[in-house]
Design an enzyme around this catalytic site. Structure first.
Site, PDB file in Angstrom:
ATOM      1  N   ARG A  41       9.594  -9.481 -14.058  1.00 17.79           N
ATOM      2  CA  ARG A  41      10.651  -9.671 -13.058  1.00 17.79           C
ATOM      3  C   ARG A  41      11.665 -10.722 -13.506  1.00 17.79           C
ATOM      4  NH1 ARG A  41       9.597 -11.643  -6.790  1.00 17.79           N
ATOM      5  NH2 ARG A  41      11.637 -11.022  -5.949  1.00 17.79           N
ATOM      6  N   GLU A  80      12.122  -5.701  -6.701  1.00 18.99           N
ATOM      7  CA  GLU A  80      12.753  -6.380  -5.562  1.00 18.99           C
ATOM      8  C   GLU A  80      11.867  -7.513  -5.021  1.00 18.99           C
ATOM      9  OE1 GLU A  80      15.646  -6.067  -4.079  1.00 18.99           O
ATOM     10  OE2 GLU A  80      16.448  -4.353  -5.190  1.00 18.99           O
ATOM     11  N   LYS A  82      -8.954  -9.178   0.098  1.00 23.34           N
ATOM     12  CA  LYS A  82      -9.650  -8.772   1.321  1.00 23.34           C
ATOM     13  C   LYS A  82     -10.596  -9.881   1.780  1.00 23.34           C
ATOM     14  CE  LYS A  82      -9.903  -3.712   1.360  1.00 23.34           C
ATOM     15  NZ  LYS A  82      -9.555  -3.571   2.778  1.00 23.34           N
ATOM     16  N   LYS A 136     -17.456  -2.784   4.946  1.00 26.65           N
ATOM     17  CA  LYS A 136     -17.212  -1.563   4.178  1.00 26.65           C
ATOM     18  C   LYS A 136     -18.425  -1.168   3.341  1.00 26.65           C
ATOM     19  CE  LYS A 136     -13.524   0.660   1.574  1.00 26.65           C
ATOM     20  NZ  LYS A 136     -12.149   0.485   1.024  1.00 26.65           N
ATOM     21  N   ASP A 141     -10.293  -2.153  -3.866  1.00 28.44           N
ATOM     22  CA  ASP A 141      -9.039  -2.790  -3.461  1.00 28.44           C
ATOM     23  C   ASP A 141      -9.255  -4.203  -2.923  1.00 28.44           C
ATOM     24  OD1 ASP A 141     -10.374  -2.002  -1.191  1.00 28.44           O
ATOM     25  OD2 ASP A 141      -8.586  -1.326  -0.126  1.00 28.44           O
ATOM     26  N   ARG A 200       1.233  -5.680  -4.312  1.00 26.36           N
ATOM     27  CA  ARG A 200       2.235  -4.698  -3.918  1.00 26.36           C
ATOM     28  C   ARG A 200       3.576  -5.071  -4.549  1.00 26.36           C
ATOM     29  NH1 ARG A 200       2.088  -3.932   2.059  1.00 26.36           N
ATOM     30  NH2 ARG A 200       0.244  -2.737   1.459  1.00 26.36           N
ATOM     31  N   ARG A 224      -3.236   7.222  -8.440  1.00 25.97           N
ATOM     32  CA  ARG A 224      -3.023   8.164  -7.348  1.00 25.97           C
ATOM     33  C   ARG A 224      -1.544   8.154  -6.973  1.00 25.97           C
ATOM     34  NH1 ARG A 224      -8.544   7.784  -3.645  1.00 25.97           N
ATOM     35  NH2 ARG A 224      -9.962   7.894  -5.439  1.00 25.97           N
ATOM     36  N   LYS A 252       0.887  11.783   1.290  1.00 18.09           N
ATOM     37  CA  LYS A 252      -0.204  12.139   2.191  1.00 18.09           C
ATOM     38  C   LYS A 252       0.327  12.980   3.350  1.00 18.09           C
ATOM     39  CE  LYS A 252      -3.274   8.197   1.276  1.00 18.09           C
ATOM     40  NZ  LYS A 252      -4.037   7.081   1.890  1.00 18.09           N
ATOM     41  N   GLU A 283      -6.072  -3.594  -7.667  1.00 19.80           N
ATOM     42  CA  GLU A 283      -5.239  -2.470  -7.225  1.00 19.80           C
ATOM     43  C   GLU A 283      -3.782  -2.906  -7.208  1.00 19.80           C
ATOM     44  OE1 GLU A 283      -5.273   0.750  -3.626  1.00 19.80           O
ATOM     45  OE2 GLU A 283      -4.924  -1.335  -3.050  1.00 19.80           O
TER      46      GLU A 283
END
Length: 268
Positions: free
Chosen positions: A38, A51, A58, A66, A85, A90, A118, A125, A152
């Site tokens: 960046r 951006e 988590k 989980k 994950d 992000r 993915r 989806k 992830e």
């Protein structure tokens, strides 16, 4: 899997706290790589595809819930297999093509290994969700030696991120039980966001092409951008009208069904 006793849960949390450090270190390694890219684009190139960048780990309680639901253990191997994950990054970019450019730049680094990809951009989806998900491993050098850690990475456009954030808030408010009509409206909104993304990509490519072909393009840059914005506004208005039309059709459907039921009852 047998539900653990309270003392077992305490031991699990202590072990997970240690492992969570490893996931954080792995996340920090990948974050550093992305932030270097960046900063390089910001100072060396005319255009920066990144951006914004955010990250999260988590919570131990959500991971415990989980793994109990999946019936697996809290070992590093099971966590890497069933809860991939724990460490998440992000990356938000402007255009759809930037998603794949960032992916290629990240995966070209020698110590990044792709585990799974993915592509919900090319294949969204059913609810309209779009994003590119990468599961990668990166080596973390600990006092005990190197350890590969799974991270992830989600890469999406601003429009994709905006839709996903609002969709999450709506589902959270309804505890996952969103009314059918609202669900349909969300899908329509996702379709409009997707069309907007590709329209923006098209406009960018046209502006770039004009800049190359027209020797006076640098002095006409503001004019070219205004023309692009005008076309974008017209496109947004047309999309809004189309969405309203589809929404009206959806809302009218129960009325037609009710009318049919009334006719059948009258016929009796």
């Amino acid at each position: 899997m047998v539900n653990p006793q309270p003392q077992d849960l305490q031991a699990m949390r202590r072990e997970m706290s240690r492992m969570f450090m490893h996931f954080k270190f792995g996340m920090d390694e990948v974050l550093t790589k992305i932030n270097i890219l960046r900063e390089e684009f910001a100072h060396v190139h005319d255009y920066n595809p990144i951006e914004s960048v955010s990250s999260r780990i988590k919570s131990p309680d959500s991971v415990l819930e989980k793994i109990q639901r999946k019936g697996c253990s809290y070992s590093h191997e099971d966590l890497s297999t069933h809860v991939r994950d724990i460490a998440g990054i992000r990356v938000t970019c402007s255009f759809v093509k930037d998603i794949y450019r960032i992916r290629d730049l990240l995966l070209a680094q020698r110590d990044i290994t792709l585990v799974d990809e993915r592509d919900y951009v090319s294949n969204p989806k059913s609810n309209g969700y779009s994003s590119l998900h990468l599961i990668v491993t990166v080596p973390v050098f600990l006092s005990t030696g190197p350890k590969d850690v799974m991270v992830e990475v989600q890469i999406r456009t601003i429009a994709m991120d905006f839709w996903a954030s609002l969709e999450h808030k709506i589902y959270y408010k309804y505890h996952g039980k969103v009314p059918m009509q609202l669900d349909a409206e969300l899908k329509l909104a996702a379709d409009i966001a997707t069309r907007l993304d590709y329209k923006m990509q098209e406009l960018k490519e046209q502006v770039d092409s004009l800049a190359l072909e027209d020797p006076e393009a640098p002095s006409r840059k503001d004019e070219i951008q205004r023309e692009a914005i005008d076309r974008l506004l017209r496109f947004a208005l047309e999309s809004g009208k189309d969405s309203a039309s589809k929404s009206a059709d959806y809302e009218a459907e129960p009325s037609r069904s009710q009318a049919l039921a009334q006719d059948q009852q009258n016929a009796r």
